[in-house]
Design an enzyme around this catalytic site. Structure first.
Site, PDB file in Angstrom:
ATOM      1  N   TYR A  67      -0.898  -1.010  10.181  1.00  6.65           N
ATOM      2  CA  TYR A  67      -1.062  -1.306   8.746  1.00  6.65           C
ATOM      3  C   TYR A  67       0.173  -0.859   7.952  1.00  6.65           C
ATOM      4  O   TYR A  67       0.706  -1.618   7.135  1.00  6.65           O
ATOM      5  CB  TYR A  67      -2.320  -0.584   8.266  1.00  6.65           C
ATOM      6  CG  TYR A  67      -2.721  -0.827   6.833  1.00  6.65           C
ATOM      7  CD1 TYR A  67      -3.375  -2.005   6.463  1.00  6.65           C
ATOM      8  CD2 TYR A  67      -2.485   0.129   5.845  1.00  6.65           C
ATOM      9  CE1 TYR A  67      -3.774  -2.214   5.155  1.00  6.65           C
ATOM     10  CE2 TYR A  67      -2.886  -0.071   4.534  1.00  6.65           C
ATOM     11  CZ  TYR A  67      -3.533  -1.242   4.191  1.00  6.65           C
ATOM     12  OH  TYR A  67      -3.931  -1.446   2.889  1.00  6.65           O
TER      13      TYR A  67
ATOM     14  N   SER B  68       0.860  -1.193   0.000  1.00  5.70           N
ATOM     15  CA  SER B  68       0.000   0.000   0.000  1.00  5.70           C
ATOM     16  C   SER B  68       0.890   1.235   0.000  1.00  5.70           C
ATOM     17  O   SER B  68       2.019   1.188   0.516  1.00  5.70           O
ATOM     18  CB  SER B  68      -0.863   0.015   1.259  1.00  5.70           C
ATOM     19  OG  SER B  68      -1.457   1.291   1.427  1.00  5.70           O
TER      20      SER B  68
END
Ligand code: NAD
Length: 246
Positions: A154, A141
């Site tokens: 994350y 990401s």
């Protein structure tokens, strides 16, 4: 383009994983659809892919558990004879500012998003080494590259995927295996559906193209890396983000 190849896509019953699995099938690959909760969705996708003239199988496995990842890869080998393409897509978020983040929320996100990539790669790579070819494609990401407030868990896991990708690319390049990562920006899926319209509008301002992407944008990049067009690309992180990180 991928006729006769076998692909395993983790977390494939919806969102980006579903789009990736479908495009691989459209290119002629036999696909193992991994799911953890949604058996019905996984089965529906398998039927859709069989309709495209390929073989497909839905396999339940929690990728954060080493032995379940082993079973997933073993199922693919047993059913289709090999694993040529592994797409590590499964991922979760448990957002929160660090002052309020529980140890459980930190650990779970790392276990699914990072250990999951290790667990599946650990079992698929030996098969690829034996056949002296393979493609590992990890979905990271942009948060793993530039960070994001409220996502220390994350972003840490996704940054970990970048290090894993580059290290593994160096380990297995001499065996004809490429290892790359794709870093999506904001893509319209269930994961981003939770954002309010106001937050979405603010986020769009930070994107050069001024809109969110579609799961198919990520799937197209997977096809590029998995097919002959990607044969000389390894150890890379490709941002598919409409212009956020550059
Ligand atoms: P999603 O929540 O729609 O899909 C994630 C999938 O992973 C689900 O099918 C879920 O069941 C599965 N999954 C979760 N835990 C699992 C486990 N332990 N074992 C197996 N499967 C599991 O999200 P998405 O937007 O489609 O995200 C797909 C990937 O793309 C994720 O890795 C995510 O971090 C990454 N990503 C998404 C965006 C975005 O904007 N949507 C941006 C950057 C990166």
């Amino acid at each position: 383009m991928l006729k006769g190849k076998t692909a395993v896509v983790t977390g494939a019953s919806r969102g980006i994983g579903r789009a990736i699995a479908l495009k691989l099938a459209e290119q002629g690959a036999n696909v193992v659809v991994n799911y953890v909760h949604s058996e019905t969705e996984g089965q529906k996708l398998v039927e859709e892919m069989i309709g495209l003239g390929v073989r497909a199988l839905a396999v339940k496995a929690d990728v954060s558990i080493f032995d379940e990842a082993a079973q997933l890869i073993a199922c693919a080998k047993e059913e289709f004879g090999s694993v040529d393409i592994l797409v590590n897509n499964a991922g979760i978020t448990r957002d929160g500012l660090i002052m309020r983040m529980s140890e459980e929320d930190f650990n779970r996100v790392v276990q699914v998003n990072l250990n999951g990539v290790f667990n599946c790669s650990r079992h698929a790579v030996p098969l690829m080494v034996k056949q002296r070819s393979g493609r590992v494609i990890n979905i990271t990401s942009v948060a793993g590259m530039v960070g994001n407030a409220g996502q220390v868990n994350y972003a840490a896991a996704k940054a970990g995927i970048v290090g894993l990708t580059k290290s593994l690319a160096k380990e297995v390049g001499s065996r004809g295996i490429t290892v790359n990562a794709i870093a999506p920006g904001f893509i319209e899926t269930d994961m981003t559906a939770v954002l309010t319209d106001k937050v979405k509008d603010t986020l769009k301002e930070s994107i050069a193209l001024k809109h969110f992407g579609k799961p198919e944008n990520i799937a197209d990049t997977v096809i590029f890396l998995a097919s002959d067009t990607g044969e000389y690309i390894t150890g890379q992180v490709i941002c598919v983000d409409g212009g956020m990180v550059f």
